[in-house]
Write a protein that holds these residues in place. Structure first.
Motif, PDB file in Angstrom:
ATOM      1  N   UNK A   1       0.605  -0.757  -0.201  1.00 19.87           N
ATOM      2  CA  UNK A   1      -0.182  -0.123  -0.514  1.00 19.87           C
ATOM      3  C   UNK A   1       1.105   1.063  -0.377  1.00 19.87           C
ATOM      4  N   UNK A   2       1.636   1.268   0.464  1.00 26.21           N
ATOM      5  CA  UNK A   2       2.807   2.448   0.785  1.00 26.21           C
ATOM      6  C   UNK A   2       4.138   2.678  -0.437  1.00 26.21           C
ATOM      7  N   UNK A   3       3.845   1.195  -1.226  1.00 23.27           N
ATOM      8  CA  UNK A   3       4.362   1.518  -2.633  1.00 23.27           C
ATOM      9  C   UNK A   3       3.392   1.753  -3.498  1.00 23.27           C
ATOM     10  N   UNK A   4       2.403   1.909  -3.876  1.00 24.93           N
ATOM     11  CA  UNK A   4       1.433   2.029  -4.762  1.00 24.93           C
ATOM     12  C   UNK A   4       1.271   3.889  -4.200  1.00 24.93           C
ATOM     13  N   UNK A   5       1.015   3.996  -2.312  1.00 31.07           N
ATOM     14  CA  UNK A   5       1.190   5.828  -2.172  1.00 31.07           C
ATOM     15  C   UNK A   5       1.706   6.159  -3.412  1.00 31.07           C
ATOM     16  N   UNK A   6       3.756   6.111  -3.159  1.00 30.49           N
ATOM     17  CA  UNK A   6       4.665   6.935  -3.642  1.00 30.49           C
ATOM     18  C   UNK A   6       4.588   6.251  -5.461  1.00 30.49           C
ATOM     19  N   UNK A   7       4.007   5.384  -6.150  1.00 29.12           N
ATOM     20  CA  UNK A   7       3.980   5.372  -7.141  1.00 29.12           C
ATOM     21  C   UNK A   7       2.685   6.150  -7.943  1.00 29.12           C
ATOM     22  N   UNK A   8       1.692   6.594  -6.670  1.00 23.99           N
ATOM     23  CA  UNK A   8       0.649   7.450  -7.625  1.00 23.99           C
ATOM     24  C   UNK A   8       0.448   8.956  -7.511  1.00 23.99           C
ATOM     25  N   UNK A   9       2.053   9.282  -6.010  1.00 21.17           N
ATOM     26  CA  UNK A   9       2.495  10.817  -6.227  1.00 21.17           C
ATOM     27  C   UNK A   9       3.827  11.214  -6.875  1.00 21.17           C
ATOM     28  N   UNK A  10       4.155  10.283  -7.823  1.00 19.95           N
ATOM     29  CA  UNK A  10       5.472  10.644  -8.607  1.00 19.95           C
ATOM     30  C   UNK A  10       4.409  10.730  -9.951  1.00 19.95           C
ATOM     31  N   UNK A  11       2.998   9.680  -9.525  1.00 17.25           N
ATOM     32  CA  UNK A  11       2.468  10.383 -11.555  1.00 17.25           C
ATOM     33  C   UNK A  11       1.706  11.646 -10.719  1.00 17.25           C
ATOM     34  N   UNK A  12       0.996  11.555 -10.139  1.00 19.02           N
ATOM     35  CA  UNK A  12       0.035  12.837  -9.732  1.00 19.02           C
ATOM     36  C   UNK A  12       0.304  13.880  -8.954  1.00 19.02           C
ATOM     37  N   UNK A  13       1.554  13.775  -7.954  1.00 18.59           N
ATOM     38  CA  UNK A  13       2.154  14.321  -7.102  1.00 18.59           C
ATOM     39  C   UNK A  13       1.366  13.965  -5.695  1.00 18.59           C
ATOM     40  N   UNK A  14       1.852  15.008  -4.683  1.00 20.86           N
ATOM     41  CA  UNK A  14       1.771  14.089  -3.551  1.00 20.86           C
ATOM     42  C   UNK A  14       0.582  15.003  -2.969  1.00 20.86           C
ATOM     43  N   UNK A  15       0.898  15.836  -3.323  1.00 21.08           N
ATOM     44  CA  UNK A  15      -0.467  16.947  -2.603  1.00 21.08           C
ATOM     45  C   UNK A  15      -2.028  16.066  -3.293  1.00 21.08           C
TER      46      UNK A  15
ATOM     47  N   UNK B   1      -4.382   5.810   8.223  1.00 14.27           N
ATOM     48  CA  UNK B   1      -4.230   7.193   7.427  1.00 14.27           C
ATOM     49  C   UNK B   1      -2.789   7.619   8.034  1.00 14.27           C
ATOM     50  N   UNK B   2      -2.213   7.891   8.953  1.00 12.88           N
ATOM     51  CA  UNK B   2      -1.226   8.358  10.013  1.00 12.88           C
ATOM     52  C   UNK B   2      -0.620   8.471   9.444  1.00 12.88           C
ATOM     53  N   UNK B   3      -0.018   7.143   9.505  1.00 14.19           N
ATOM     54  CA  UNK B   3       1.126   6.324   8.650  1.00 14.19           C
ATOM     55  C   UNK B   3       1.453   6.445   7.031  1.00 14.19           C
ATOM     56  N   UNK B   4       0.621   6.252   5.894  1.00 12.00           N
ATOM     57  CA  UNK B   4       0.549   6.982   5.249  1.00 12.00           C
ATOM     58  C   UNK B   4       0.619   8.135   4.638  1.00 12.00           C
TER      59      UNK B   4
ATOM     60  N   UNK C   1       2.163  10.212   7.049  1.00 11.05           N
ATOM     61  CA  UNK C   1       3.899  11.111   7.250  1.00 11.05           C
ATOM     62  C   UNK C   1       4.383  10.400   6.081  1.00 11.05           C
ATOM     63  N   UNK C   2       4.517   9.072   5.188  1.00  7.87           N
ATOM     64  CA  UNK C   2       5.359   8.032   4.458  1.00  7.87           C
ATOM     65  C   UNK C   2       5.911   9.379   3.056  1.00  7.87           C
ATOM     66  N   UNK C   3       4.409   9.725   2.886  1.00  9.67           N
ATOM     67  CA  UNK C   3       4.352  10.551   1.481  1.00  9.67           C
ATOM     68  C   UNK C   3       5.351  11.759   1.731  1.00  9.67           C
ATOM     69  N   UNK C   4       6.439  11.500   0.833  1.00  7.59           N
ATOM     70  CA  UNK C   4       7.868  13.287   1.086  1.00  7.59           C
ATOM     71  C   UNK C   4       7.037  13.436  -0.386  1.00  7.59           C
TER      72      UNK C   4
END
Length: 628
Positions: A209-223, A295-298, A300-303
């Motif tokens: 799940x955290x890796x999927x969040x990171x991939x989504x952030x690289x494609x669409x931005x962490x915001x 959610x808090x962990x997710x 926090x993991x998003x740079x």
């Protein structure tokens, strides 16, 4: 061994445990046969072995197999929405997976990839992306890009080559295990192993799940990813509120709005401030089979990954309102209901709720005064001669004088409001941000509460009548056409009532008992009861409706086997028991428990009947008299 490999191995353990359980039972059977005389063992061994393998094997198959219900939706092809498919293809490229085989727009606020798997996910199949229309209505392209990328990245091999298998298996197990029946002989061991599997899989699940969040952030931005994480539960909650307060009452009354999703969009726009507050609150804790970390962990993991350059504003789905109307035909089929505009739908729904309350209240008052009370005029007559207060005191013993007056005022307010509605003196004024209110036809405020307060005093009832007549309220005006439709709370299939198979529909007005279908037709019986629930009709020619007002007591039968005796005015009591194949509509047992709690708390306590040797649940004395 890597976390992904451990997760895949734990998944394979389900099949090993199922096989080992079957083998151990066979070994135990053969051990018993070994000590028997050879002639007996030979005659009994083969049929017993076949029966054991067949019964336990079938039970294991039932435990580990479930049909995946496809959500109702509208398929969107590439030529119909090329820009939306470009977004999906881009997300798939970032995740390192092939694009889904299909894209379906559904009614719920969700984004998920469904795969038609077999053998608990060991064998993959067709993959479809299900995208909720509320997301297309409310989210920006960046948010949609983030959500789709995250969902597709679950099966990305970039984290581990075991990731696709682990995720498929996790979803399959999470869907299968909660549905294993408590009566399934193979279920106890499989449920116990499911807990072990969940503990082994959890570290890899969270990593995925955290890796999927990171991939989504690289494609669409962490915001955009953060906005999705905070907004999705709020949007889903708003949709539940929308169904509960706006769609559901009209649906139960036999009406459906002509633009369901347009109404949802109005609610989202009107309650934007409320949604902003909800986004700042902590979400509900995840369920036991939720694969997501807190959610808090997710968050926090998003740079702070910057968003890609802005793209020109695109129309992802041409003519989205048209798609919404097509989806409504699939997700909210009228099914005999009348399709009307939102104002009429909400007005009819609110009036129908009042009609239901009035029907139940008038039936109760009629029994209390031992005379038929059919409408507002008769209620005012009772208030004028003091019988209404006497009835309230008899119905609610032990309450103070002030509390009794409050109950009388509530009833009178309900009656006067219905009379004003039936006379066309008032109308409903609706709000997308709160409750509807009654106003005059010209929009002026009409203080019905003050009139009800005055009507509660016998000396001022005539003054109230005079004023109502002056403003055009006809106390004898007829109510709405047709029977009052009850609101269905739940249903139980394949009970026994007096020894006969019976299906039970639990409504807000009472219990509907319908003759059950023969054994082996449980699925058909469940579908039939679901259709009855959708109709919202309190009775049918071959059924029996027990209004709550006629129920005198509900008594739980003693013993390990559950059972209840529903006391009915007039003495025609009903004994209900679950059978081995008893099933429920969603929320059926919960609704029944709540009804039993309500009825036992508002009816006199009666001693439980002694159960006869045959377990009929009827008093033993009555059975003895029958035998004599």
């Amino acid at each position: 061994m890597s976390k992904g490999a451990r997760s895949a191995a734990a998944l394979a353990g389900f099949l090993l445990v199922a096989g080992a359980q079957l083998a151990l039972v066979l070994l135990a059977l053969w051990a018993v046969l070994w000590i028997l005389p050879s002639t007996v063992a030979l005659r009994a061994g083969v049929p017993l072995s076949i029966a054991t393998v067949g019964a336990l094997g079938y039970a294991t198959w039932r435990a580990l197999h479930t049909r995946r219900r496809l959500p109702a939706g509208v398929a969107v092809t590439r030529d119909r929405a090329p820009q939306l498919w470009d977004l999906v293809d881009g997300a798939a490229a970032v995740a390192g997976v092939t694009p889904p085989d299909g894209l379906t727009v559904v009614a719920d606020a969700t984004a998920t990839v469904g795969e038609q798997t077999r053998l608990l996910g060991f064998v993959g199949g067709r993959r479809d992306l299900y995208l909720g229309l509320p997301l297309l209505q409310a989210w920006t392209p960046a948010q949609l890009r983030a959500a789709v990328t995250h969902e597709l990245a679950h099966a990305s091999p970039q984290l581990s080559r075991w990731a696709p298998l682990a995720y498929r298996g996790r979803v399959a197990v999470g869907r299968v295990v909660p549905r294993i029946s408590r009566r399934n002989p193979a279920g106890a061991v499989l449920r116990a192993y499911a807990g072990i599997y969940r503990r082994i899989d959890a570290p890899f699940s969270h990593s995925q799940e955290l890796a999927a969040d990171r991939l989504a952030a690289t494609h669409a931005g962490s915001e955009a990813v953060i906005a999705v994480l905070r907004d999705l539960p709020v949007l889903a909650g708003m949709q539940r509120l929308f169904h509960l307060e706006y769609v559901g009452p009209g649906w139960q009354a036999g009406y459906v709005p002509d633009d369901v999703f347009g109404g949802l969009l109005r609610v989202l726009a009107a309650r934007s401030a409320e949604m902003s507050q909800l986004r700042g609150q902590d979400p509900e804790p995840p369920g036991p089979w939720d694969t997501h970390p807190p959610l808090s962990e997710r968050l926090a993991a998003l740079t702070a990954i910057p968003a890609p350059p802005d793209e020109p504003e695109l129309e992802l789905v041409p003519d989205l309102p048209r798609l919404g109307r097509a989806l409504q035909d699939v997700a909210y089929p009228a099914g005999g209901r009348t399709v009307v505009g939102w104002d009429e739908c909400l007005s009819v729904a609110r009036t129908a709720e009042m009609e239901r309350e009035a029907e139940a209240a008038l039936a109760t008052v009629s029994r209390a005064v031992n005379a038929e009370v059919t409408g507002p005029a008769q209620v005012l007559d009772l208030a004028a001669d003091g019988r209404l207060r006497a009835a309230a005191q008899a119905l609610f013993p032990g309450t103070s004088s002030g509390e009794t007056t409050e109950r009388i005022v509530d009833l009178l307010g309900l009656m006067l409001a219905l009379a004003a509605l039936r006379s066309g003196v008032v109308r409903w004024r609706h709000s997308w941000t709160g409750a509807a209110e009654l106003v005059g036809v010209d929009g002026a405020y009409l203080n019905l509460a003050e009139l009800a307060q005055a009507a509660a005093e016998p000396g001022t009832v005539q003054d109230v009548r005079t004023y109502l007549d002056k403003i055009g309220v006809d106390l004898a005006a007829a109510g709405g056409s047709g029977p009052v439709r009850s609101q269905v709370l739940g249903g139980l299939v394949n009970l026994t009532a007096g020894g006969a198979r019976t299906d039970l529909l639990i409504t807000d007005l009472g219990l509907l008992l319908v003759p059950g279908l023969p054994r082996g037709r449980g699925s058909e019986a469940k579908r039939r009861l679901a259709r009855l629930a959708a109709d919202g009709v309190p009775g049918r020619p071959d059924g029996r409706f027990l209004p709550f007002a006629d129920v005198t007591a509900v008594t739980a039968l003693p013993g390990r086997r559950k059972g209840w005796v529903v006391g009915v005015r007039g003495g025609d009591d009903v004994t209900l028991r679950p059978a081995l194949d008893t099933d429920e509509l969603p929320g059926g047992w919960k609704a029944w428990d709540e009804v039993v709690t309500y009825l036992t708390g508002t009816r006199p306590v009666t001693p439980a009947p002694r159960v006869s040797a045959e377990g009929s649940g009827e008093p033993a004395e009555a059975e003895a008299r029958t035998r004599e």
